[in-house]
Write a protein that holds these residues in place. Structure first.
Motif, PDB file in Angstrom:
ATOM      1  N   SER A  20       2.410  15.982  58.753  1.00  0.00           N
ATOM      2  CA  SER A  20       1.298  15.260  59.367  1.00  0.00           C
ATOM      3  C   SER A  20       1.143  13.889  58.721  1.00  0.00           C
ATOM      4  O   SER A  20       1.018  12.870  59.394  1.00  0.00           O
ATOM      5  N   ALA A  21       1.169  13.888  57.397  1.00  0.00           N
ATOM      6  CA  ALA A  21       0.969  12.636  56.660  1.00  0.00           C
ATOM      7  C   ALA A  21       2.107  11.643  56.909  1.00  0.00           C
ATOM      8  O   ALA A  21       1.880  10.472  57.188  1.00  0.00           O
ATOM      9  N   ILE A  22       3.335  12.123  56.818  1.00  0.00           N
ATOM     10  CA  ILE A  22       4.494  11.238  56.964  1.00  0.00           C
ATOM     11  C   ILE A  22       4.713  10.963  58.444  1.00  0.00           C
ATOM     12  O   ILE A  22       4.976  11.876  59.220  1.00  0.00           O
ATOM     13  N   LEU A  24       4.594   7.433  61.627  1.00  0.00           N
ATOM     14  CA  LEU A  24       4.757   6.009  61.902  1.00  0.00           C
ATOM     15  C   LEU A  24       4.087   5.186  60.799  1.00  0.00           C
ATOM     16  O   LEU A  24       4.521   4.091  60.484  1.00  0.00           O
ATOM     17  N   GLY A  25       3.033   5.744  60.223  1.00  0.00           N
ATOM     18  CA  GLY A  25       2.320   5.068  59.144  1.00  0.00           C
ATOM     19  C   GLY A  25       3.216   4.750  57.965  1.00  0.00           C
ATOM     20  O   GLY A  25       3.048   3.723  57.308  1.00  0.00           O
ATOM     21  N   ASN A  26       4.161   5.618  57.678  1.00  0.00           N
ATOM     22  CA  ASN A  26       5.054   5.401  56.530  1.00  0.00           C
ATOM     23  C   ASN A  26       6.235   4.512  56.875  1.00  0.00           C
ATOM     24  O   ASN A  26       6.678   3.704  56.076  1.00  0.00           O
ATOM     25  N   ILE A  99      -6.188   8.913  69.099  1.00  0.00           N
ATOM     26  CA  ILE A  99      -5.038   8.457  68.299  1.00  0.00           C
ATOM     27  C   ILE A  99      -3.752   8.963  68.928  1.00  0.00           C
ATOM     28  O   ILE A  99      -2.798   8.214  69.123  1.00  0.00           O
ATOM     29  N   PHE A 223      -4.946   6.189  56.743  1.00  0.00           N
ATOM     30  CA  PHE A 223      -4.123   6.496  57.907  1.00  0.00           C
ATOM     31  C   PHE A 223      -2.917   7.340  57.511  1.00  0.00           C
ATOM     32  O   PHE A 223      -2.607   8.347  58.143  1.00  0.00           O
ATOM     33  N   THR A 224      -2.249   6.946  56.426  1.00  0.00           N
ATOM     34  CA  THR A 224      -1.008   7.633  56.081  1.00  0.00           C
ATOM     35  C   THR A 224      -1.258   9.064  55.633  1.00  0.00           C
ATOM     36  O   THR A 224      -0.406   9.928  55.799  1.00  0.00           O
ATOM     37  N   SER A 226      -3.528  10.982  56.934  1.00  0.00           N
ATOM     38  CA  SER A 226      -4.188  11.670  58.053  1.00  0.00           C
ATOM     39  C   SER A 226      -5.633  12.044  57.737  1.00  0.00           C
ATOM     40  O   SER A 226      -6.080  13.143  58.039  1.00  0.00           O
ATOM     41  N   LEU A 227      -6.370  11.124  57.117  1.00  0.00           N
ATOM     42  CA  LEU A 227      -7.727  11.465  56.681  1.00  0.00           C
ATOM     43  C   LEU A 227      -8.803  10.915  57.607  1.00  0.00           C
ATOM     44  O   LEU A 227      -8.553  10.036  58.418  1.00  0.00           O
ATOM     45  N   MET A 229     -10.650  12.421  60.006  1.00  0.00           N
ATOM     46  CA  MET A 229     -10.912  12.961  61.342  1.00  0.00           C
ATOM     47  C   MET A 229     -10.701  14.469  61.417  1.00  0.00           C
ATOM     48  O   MET A 229     -10.550  15.028  62.493  1.00  0.00           O
ATOM     49  N   CYS A 231      -8.223  16.288  60.389  1.00  0.00           N
ATOM     50  CA  CYS A 231      -6.852  16.777  60.515  1.00  0.00           C
ATOM     51  C   CYS A 231      -6.538  17.741  59.361  1.00  0.00           C
ATOM     52  O   CYS A 231      -6.009  18.833  59.566  1.00  0.00           O
ATOM     53  N   SER A 317       3.759  14.366  62.937  1.00  0.00           N
ATOM     54  CA  SER A 317       2.363  13.895  62.853  1.00  0.00           C
ATOM     55  C   SER A 317       1.624  14.210  64.143  1.00  0.00           C
ATOM     56  O   SER A 317       0.444  14.578  64.124  1.00  0.00           O
ATOM     57  N   LEU A 321      -2.136  16.055  65.136  1.00  0.00           N
ATOM     58  CA  LEU A 321      -3.201  15.446  65.931  1.00  0.00           C
ATOM     59  C   LEU A 321      -3.582  16.352  67.091  1.00  0.00           C
ATOM     60  O   LEU A 321      -4.761  16.571  67.375  1.00  0.00           O
ATOM     61  N   LEU A 385     -12.165   6.454  61.716  1.00  0.00           N
ATOM     62  CA  LEU A 385     -11.645   7.134  60.520  1.00  0.00           C
ATOM     63  C   LEU A 385     -12.445   6.823  59.256  1.00  0.00           C
ATOM     64  O   LEU A 385     -12.850   7.747  58.546  1.00  0.00           O
TER      65      LEU A 385
HETATM   66  N1  TRP Z   1      -0.530  10.109  59.001  1.00  0.00           N
HETATM   67  C1  TRP Z   1       0.231   9.832  60.177  1.00  0.00           C
HETATM   68  C2  TRP Z   1       1.125   8.627  59.927  1.00  0.00           C
HETATM   69  O1  TRP Z   1       1.229   8.175  58.828  1.00  0.00           O
HETATM   70  C3  TRP Z   1      -0.585   9.640  61.402  1.00  0.00           C
HETATM   71  C4  TRP Z   1      -1.641  10.666  61.570  1.00  0.00           C
HETATM   72  C5  TRP Z   1      -1.482  11.962  61.856  1.00  0.00           C
HETATM   73  C6  TRP Z   1      -3.009  10.461  61.410  1.00  0.00           C
HETATM   74  N2  TRP Z   1      -2.676  12.594  61.867  1.00  0.00           N
HETATM   75  C7  TRP Z   1      -3.611  11.685  61.601  1.00  0.00           C
HETATM   76  C8  TRP Z   1      -3.758   9.352  61.100  1.00  0.00           C
HETATM   77  C9  TRP Z   1      -4.984  11.806  61.466  1.00  0.00           C
HETATM   78  C10 TRP Z   1      -5.137   9.470  60.962  1.00  0.00           C
HETATM   79  C11 TRP Z   1      -5.726  10.702  61.122  1.00  0.00           C
HETATM   80  O2  TRP Z   1       1.718   8.119  60.836  1.00  0.00           O
END
Ligand code: TRP
Length: 447
Positions: A20-22, A24-26, A99, A223-224, A226-227, A229, A231, A317, A321, A385
């Motif tokens: 989830s964390a890794i 597009l953000g990374n 998102i 964002f990276t 996933s905090l 919201m 998740c 990810s 979501l 967020l």
């Molecule tokens: N963390 C993911 C990324 O780095 C994107 C993502 C997934 C996300 N779930 C999320 C961002 C919840 C915010 C909240 O691309």
């Protein structure tokens, strides 16, 4: 009666949460943030934000989830019955929907670029990649089809359930992602002239730091990971009662940071070695990198690998979501998983169409100068967020109580013990920092 699932192992949970964390953000966002904010100096501030803000927050969300074994709305309702705190969960569910709708559009671009690499469309001169990208996204039909394929893939995995769908696929996809990244990194750092890119990432230039560097670093941390919201509340709700949390959370942020830094090492040495500039912004991934690949030996192969990496990261990810919204319908309204995933898959696909059309049919749309996709992105990342993160910290800090949270978090002998340091960060530091960041961000947009 529907039996709520749990992750079948601790490692399964860590991989799913890291998946989830890794994303597009990374691989897409982090490198261009580094590129725009002076390289190593940004990295340094980002690491501090991850440790002081990201870590306590991810732990907090996982604890709320595991304590209640419910989706974000149900979780807040069950800890604070009769109070309006469930609205924080509802805001999270709404954010997840929003998102994913545009995230899937970008995921679709990535899928399309795998295809284009393979069929040889990307076999053009280095100067033509911006036109190629513009042609792709301004086509009113094609990107929507790829967005549909991306949503269909996401929906089919989530429909198969927590263990058989999500856990099983991340156990294959995450190691694959890692292998691809190592190959790309090995290619990049062995190019002639790679040294300049390495220096860019390793030697901080503190003169490049401005107040917006801090804003960018903290919103990137949110964002990276996933905090903000729910998740990690949702993924945390499937943790078994016999597993510990603080150590798993540390593994998740460790993996996420490792992948972001590795993506930097796979990208910047190549960008510098071939004489491109690192500050191309969001276009870095779809314009600069294909141009770089067009110039290196075996470039098509490495280009294919890169977009496969980006797609895998985006998919895992997207699972998380979608799962937030699915879990809400299953827990609160007793929908079946199949009905929930298919209905939402279709609705989210439809909701994403305007983001894609924002570059063609709807190109006259503008909100404060932003196109549709950027507007959704701004609304979620700059408003929903941080606001969600702020309220969740206040909830645990002052409503549920950090004592109760720590009791849940310290179950099963974790290596990292939560204590007054955690309480202090959740009650004072995080609310204050997020509040300032939000004000500054809103000020920056409307000034
Ligand atoms: N963390 C993911 C990324 O780095 C994107 C993502 C997934 C996300 N779930 C999320 C961002 C919840 C915010 C909240 O691309």
């Amino acid at each position: 009666m529907y039996q709520r699932e749990n992750w079948a192992s601790r490692v399964g949970f860590i991989l799913a949460a890291a998946g989830s964390a890794i994303g597009l953000g990374n691989i897409w966002r982090f490198p261009y943030m580094v590129g725009e904010n002076g390289g190593a100096a940004f990295l340094f501030i980002y690491l501090i934000a991850i440790i002081l803000i990201g870590y306590p927050t991810i732990v907090n969300e996982m604890i709320i989830g595991r304590k209640t074994h419910l989706n974000p709305v149900g979780a807040f309702k069950s800890i604070a019955p009769g109070a309006p705190w469930w609205l924080v969960g509802a805001m999270g569910v709404f954010s997840g929907f929003l998102i994913l709708s545009y995230y899937s559009v970008v995921g679709g671009w990535s899928l399309a670029y795998i295809y284009k690499t393979v069929i040889g469309v990307l076999n053009v001169g280095a100067s033509e990649f911006d036109t190629l990208f513009a042609n792709h996204i301004t086509n009113p039909i094609e990107p929507i089809i790829w967005h549909g394929i991306f949503m269909a893939l996401t929906t089919s995995i989530v429909a198969a359930g927590i263990v058989k769908g999500i856990q099983r696929s991340v156990q294959v996809l995450m190691p694959l992602l890692f292998i691809i990244l190592v190959l790309l990194m090995a290619r990049a750092v062995t190019l002639q002239g790679a040294g300049e890119g390495l220096a860019f990432l390793l030697k901080p230039d503190f003169s490049e730091i401005t107040s917006s560097t801090f804003l960018d670093a903290i919103s990137q941390a949110f964002f990276t990971l996933s905090l903000g919201m729910g998740c990690m509340i949702t993924y945390g709700s499937y943790i078994r009662d016999k597993d510990e949390i603080p150590g798993s959370a540390a593994s998740v942020i460790g993996l996420d940071t490792l992948v972001a830094v590795m993506a930097g090492f796979a990208i910047f040495p190549a960008v510098f070695a071939l004489g491109f500039t690192p500050n191309a912004g969001p276009g870095l991934t779809f314009i600069t990198l294909p141009a770089v690949f067009s110039k290196i030996p075996l470039g098509i192969f490495f280009g294919f690998l890169f977009f496969a990496l980006l797609t895998v990261a985006a998919l895992t990810s997207a699972f998380s979501l979608l799962e937030v919204v699915v879990a809400w319908l299953i827990d609160e309204y007793k929908w079946s998983r199949t009905k929930a995933t298919i209905t939402l898959g279709i609705l989210i696909f439809l909701a994403g169409i305007p983001s894609s059309l924002g570059y063609s049919t709807l190109s006259s749309f503008s909100f404060l100068g932003m196109d549709v996709l950027d507007t959704y992105d701004w609304l979620t990342n700059s408003i929903l967020l941080p606001f969600g993160g702020l309220l969740t910290a206040i909830f645990t800090g002052y409503i549920w109580g950090t004592k109760n949270a720590i009791k849940e978090g310290n179950k099963n002998n974790p290596k990292i013990l939560l204590g007054s340091w955690w309480s202090f960060l959740i009650r004072y530091v995080i609310p204050a920092v997020i509040f300032i960041i939000m004000l500054a961000g809103i000020w920056d947009t409307f000034k």
